[in-house]
Design a protein around this motif. Structure first.
Motif, PDB file in Angstrom:
ATOM      1  N   ARG A 134      -8.062  -4.071   6.086  1.00 45.93           N
ATOM      2  CA  ARG A 134      -7.697  -4.858   4.989  1.00 45.93           C
ATOM      3  C   ARG A 134      -6.166  -4.608   5.380  1.00 45.93           C
ATOM      4  O   ARG A 134      -5.360  -5.799   5.229  1.00 45.93           O
ATOM      5  CB  ARG A 134      -7.855  -4.133   3.768  1.00 45.93           C
ATOM      6  CG  ARG A 134      -7.282  -4.919   2.500  1.00 45.93           C
ATOM      7  CD  ARG A 134      -7.871  -4.475   1.236  1.00 45.93           C
ATOM      8  NE  ARG A 134      -8.253  -2.963   1.006  1.00 45.93           N
ATOM      9  CZ  ARG A 134      -8.624  -2.712  -0.160  1.00 45.93           C
ATOM     10  NH1 ARG A 134      -9.386  -3.298  -0.964  1.00 45.93           N
ATOM     11  NH2 ARG A 134      -8.637  -1.397  -0.401  1.00 45.93           N
ATOM     12  N   ARG A 135      -5.676  -3.691   5.825  1.00 47.84           N
ATOM     13  CA  ARG A 135      -4.128  -3.534   6.113  1.00 47.84           C
ATOM     14  C   ARG A 135      -3.837  -4.350   7.290  1.00 47.84           C
ATOM     15  O   ARG A 135      -2.739  -4.829   7.242  1.00 47.84           O
ATOM     16  CB  ARG A 135      -3.673  -2.061   6.597  1.00 47.84           C
ATOM     17  CG  ARG A 135      -3.873  -0.941   5.382  1.00 47.84           C
ATOM     18  CD  ARG A 135      -3.109   0.103   5.458  1.00 47.84           C
ATOM     19  NE  ARG A 135      -3.301   1.192   6.524  1.00 47.84           N
ATOM     20  CZ  ARG A 135      -4.503   1.932   6.410  1.00 47.84           C
ATOM     21  NH1 ARG A 135      -4.946   2.176   5.231  1.00 47.84           N
ATOM     22  NH2 ARG A 135      -4.654   2.903   7.330  1.00 47.84           N
TER      23      ARG A 135
ATOM     24  N   GLN B 183      -3.512  -7.687   5.668  1.00 52.76           N
ATOM     25  CA  GLN B 183      -2.352  -7.775   5.024  1.00 52.76           C
ATOM     26  C   GLN B 183      -0.975  -7.981   5.790  1.00 52.76           C
ATOM     27  O   GLN B 183      -0.040  -8.687   5.232  1.00 52.76           O
ATOM     28  CB  GLN B 183      -1.962  -6.621   3.884  1.00 52.76           C
ATOM     29  CG  GLN B 183      -1.172  -6.890   3.069  1.00 52.76           C
ATOM     30  CD  GLN B 183      -0.696  -5.670   2.193  1.00 52.76           C
ATOM     31  OE1 GLN B 183      -0.925  -4.654   2.666  1.00 52.76           O
ATOM     32  NE2 GLN B 183      -0.151  -5.722   1.039  1.00 52.76           N
TER      33      GLN B 183
ATOM     34  N   PHE C 193      -2.560  -8.340  -0.728  1.00 53.38           N
ATOM     35  CA  PHE C 193      -3.398  -7.356  -1.705  1.00 53.38           C
ATOM     36  C   PHE C 193      -3.036  -7.342  -3.217  1.00 53.38           C
ATOM     37  O   PHE C 193      -3.703  -6.790  -3.899  1.00 53.38           O
ATOM     38  CB  PHE C 193      -3.106  -6.085  -0.817  1.00 53.38           C
ATOM     39  CG  PHE C 193      -4.196  -4.905  -1.476  1.00 53.38           C
ATOM     40  CD1 PHE C 193      -5.314  -5.049  -1.536  1.00 53.38           C
ATOM     41  CD2 PHE C 193      -3.469  -3.849  -1.929  1.00 53.38           C
ATOM     42  CE1 PHE C 193      -6.080  -3.964  -1.977  1.00 53.38           C
ATOM     43  CE2 PHE C 193      -4.323  -2.895  -2.398  1.00 53.38           C
ATOM     44  CZ  PHE C 193      -5.504  -2.846  -2.486  1.00 53.38           C
TER      45      PHE C 193
ATOM     46  N   ASP D 179       3.001  -0.510   1.450  1.00 61.62           N
ATOM     47  CA  ASP D 179       1.578  -0.783   1.444  1.00 61.62           C
ATOM     48  C   ASP D 179       0.825  -0.303   0.548  1.00 61.62           C
ATOM     49  O   ASP D 179       0.566   1.081   0.595  1.00 61.62           O
ATOM     50  CB  ASP D 179       1.278  -0.337   2.867  1.00 61.62           C
ATOM     51  CG  ASP D 179      -0.050  -0.898   3.298  1.00 61.62           C
ATOM     52  OD1 ASP D 179      -0.817  -1.482   2.460  1.00 61.62           O
ATOM     53  OD2 ASP D 179      -0.332  -1.324   4.527  1.00 61.62           O
ATOM     54  N   TYR D 180       0.169  -0.890  -0.459  1.00 63.86           N
ATOM     55  CA  TYR D 180      -0.726  -0.297  -1.616  1.00 63.86           C
ATOM     56  C   TYR D 180      -1.923  -0.251  -1.083  1.00 63.86           C
ATOM     57  O   TYR D 180      -2.864   0.319  -2.057  1.00 63.86           O
ATOM     58  CB  TYR D 180      -0.209  -1.157  -2.824  1.00 63.86           C
ATOM     59  CG  TYR D 180       0.928  -0.997  -3.500  1.00 63.86           C
ATOM     60  CD1 TYR D 180       1.160  -0.025  -4.273  1.00 63.86           C
ATOM     61  CD2 TYR D 180       1.942  -1.827  -3.334  1.00 63.86           C
ATOM     62  CE1 TYR D 180       2.471   0.271  -5.136  1.00 63.86           C
ATOM     63  CE2 TYR D 180       3.231  -1.804  -4.045  1.00 63.86           C
ATOM     64  CZ  TYR D 180       3.487  -0.722  -4.734  1.00 63.86           C
ATOM     65  OH  TYR D 180       4.591  -0.397  -5.390  1.00 63.86           O
ATOM     66  N   THR D 181      -2.287  -0.715  -0.004  1.00 62.64           N
ATOM     67  CA  THR D 181      -3.654  -0.355   0.535  1.00 62.64           C
ATOM     68  C   THR D 181      -4.100   0.984   1.104  1.00 62.64           C
ATOM     69  O   THR D 181      -4.882   1.368   1.212  1.00 62.64           O
ATOM     70  CB  THR D 181      -3.923  -1.311   1.492  1.00 62.64           C
ATOM     71  OG1 THR D 181      -3.006  -1.018   2.890  1.00 62.64           O
ATOM     72  CG2 THR D 181      -3.768  -2.656   1.425  1.00 62.64           C
TER      73      THR D 181
ATOM     74  N   GLU E 295     -10.611  -0.024   5.115  1.00 61.55           N
ATOM     75  CA  GLU E 295      -9.187  -0.036   4.638  1.00 61.55           C
ATOM     76  C   GLU E 295      -8.313  -0.551   5.846  1.00 61.55           C
ATOM     77  O   GLU E 295      -7.346  -0.900   5.431  1.00 61.55           O
ATOM     78  CB  GLU E 295      -8.915   1.418   4.009  1.00 61.55           C
ATOM     79  CG  GLU E 295      -9.663   1.717   2.682  1.00 61.55           C
ATOM     80  CD  GLU E 295      -9.452   0.793   1.817  1.00 61.55           C
ATOM     81  OE1 GLU E 295      -8.182   0.398   1.410  1.00 61.55           O
ATOM     82  OE2 GLU E 295     -10.346   0.277   0.929  1.00 61.55           O
TER      83      GLU E 295
END
Length: 407
Positions: A140-141, A144, A151, A313-315, A137
């Motif tokens: 991924r951030r 992004q 994302f 930030d939806y991650t 995770e």
């Protein structure tokens, strides 16, 4: 840096921005590269080579004739993409020197540690007083925040086209795009082409943006639980006192309207705005007219809430946007640090950043966001100053951006 500055820094101990390293044989070029990558992926920092973990200064041991060149070669050989660090040696006593390696807060994140073009890349971040490899995770951030991936257009597992509110979609395409509903195959292709649906997982799924904007309320809450707003009203300015009333706001961002324009079902944005207005407004009589007085202008509230849902930030799972309503102030916390190169001062002066470009585009289509991108400076800051002369505050608090409006 001089000796006094160095000693003050050492006296404070290791931190999120300072790492002590003794100059021992186990400190290799790979070690230096790893810590440089770690700080570059975080907020920058300093590596003090020649200092024990407890702060004892043992100095450079003369393992290399030119430590500066060794450090430079280590960074170039192990850090990717290339990072330019600052190197200096600070004399503490005769024949006792400490190397200070300063890593800037870098803009080309994410950085990785690797040796050679074909080697496996490993990513590190700073965690309080140590460096560690990122989990999935966190990585991924990092990607992004660099703008390398978006994302919001990735497919949501276990979602399907039926999770979307068809009435919302038909209304949007009719009003904004002047496109009417035709037959189902053409409609599905339209939604895929406009990144509301995705075929990436071998089936047709909703994208995160599509579900957040146009999803059915119960499906949005189930499939993207971090997409809501937790709103709390307090009787006291003290944040440690239990709230008087709490409301969990869930569903799509967009309200469902009837043909007459009347809202049939409120979306998250309208629910959050009205939560504040119902509590922090009052009516009075002026002459023969009934006038509503607002603690916070509706257009300012709307801009602050739209920014929070559009740029969060939806991650980051497990945490909603926080809306805290005190007698003397309104606070809204949007999860996620500011993206690369953006600072609070740049944001206040009108610099634009779009973490979720697709969500922003749709909200702009529906006039939630103005085209100039200066909503913070023009609507929030100027709006509150014109309303009561009190400038809002903007601050980063951990992994969230907080905006505070004062009553």
């Amino acid at each position: 840096m001089d000796k006094i500055e160095l000693l003050k820094l050492i006296n404070k101990g290791e931190s999120s921005f300072v790492e002590f390293k003794a100059d021992t044989p186990d400190i290799k070029a790979e070690t230096i590269g790893e810590y440089v990558v770690c700080f570059a992926n975080s907020k920058g920092g300093k590596i003090l080579l020649g200092v024990e973990d407890d702060g004892t200064i043992t100095g450079l041991k003369g393992r290399f004739s030119e430590y500066g060149k060794w450090i430079s070669d280590a960074v170039q050989g192990w850090a990717h993409p290339n990072i330019i660090v600052d190197y200096e040696e600070v004399p503490v006593e005769e024949d006792l020197r400490v190397a200070v390696i300063t890593v800037p807060m870098s803009v080309a994140k994410p950085y990785s540690k690797r040796k050679g073009k074909d080697a496996k890349e490993r990513y590190y971040i700073r965690d309080v007083t140590s460096c560690r490899e990122t989990d999935r995770e966190e990585l991924r951030r990092l990607f992004q925040s660099s703008g390398m991936i978006h994302f919001e257009v990735t497919p949501v597992p276990r979602s399907k086209p039926e999770d979307l509110n068809e009435t919302l979609l038909v209304e949007y395409f009719r009003r904004v795009r002047d496109i009417g509903y035709d037959d189902k195959p053409k409609w599905l292709r339209l939604l895929i082409d406009n990144q509301i649906l995705s075929e990436e997982l071998g089936a047709v799924n909703c994208t995160l943006a599509g579900l957040i904007l146009f999803g059915k309320k119960d499906r949005v809450k189930k499939l993207i639980p971090q997409s809501g707003i937790s709103a709390v009203e307090y009787d006291s300015p003290d944040a440690d006192v239990a709230g008087r009333f709490r409301k969990e706001i869930n569903g799509p961002l967009i309200s469902l309207r009837e043909n007459s324009g009347v809202i049939a079902e409120e979306g998250i944005i309208d629910q959050a705005v009205n939560f504040v207005l119902r509590v922090r407004s009052k009516e009075k009589i002026e002459g023969t007219r009934r006038v509503t007085e607002y603690a916070y202008p509706p257009e300012v509230l709307r801009e602050a809430i739209v920014n929070a849902v559009a740029h969060r930030d939806y991650t980051i799972g497990g945490t909603n946007i926080g809306l805290w309503l005190y007698p003397d102030r309104f606070e809204i916390d949007s999860p996620g640090n500011l993206p690369n190169t953006i600072t609070i001062e740049r944001m206040k002066s009108g610099a634009r950043y779009h973490r979720n470009q697709t969500i922003v585009d749709y909200l702009r289509d529906m006039n939630f966001i103005e085209g100039s991108g200066r909503g913070v400076s023009r609507k929030i800051i100027r709006g509150m100053i014109e309303h009561n002369g009190k400038e809002p505050d903007f601050e980063l608090r951990g992994e969230a951006l907080r905006v505070t409006l004062y009553a």
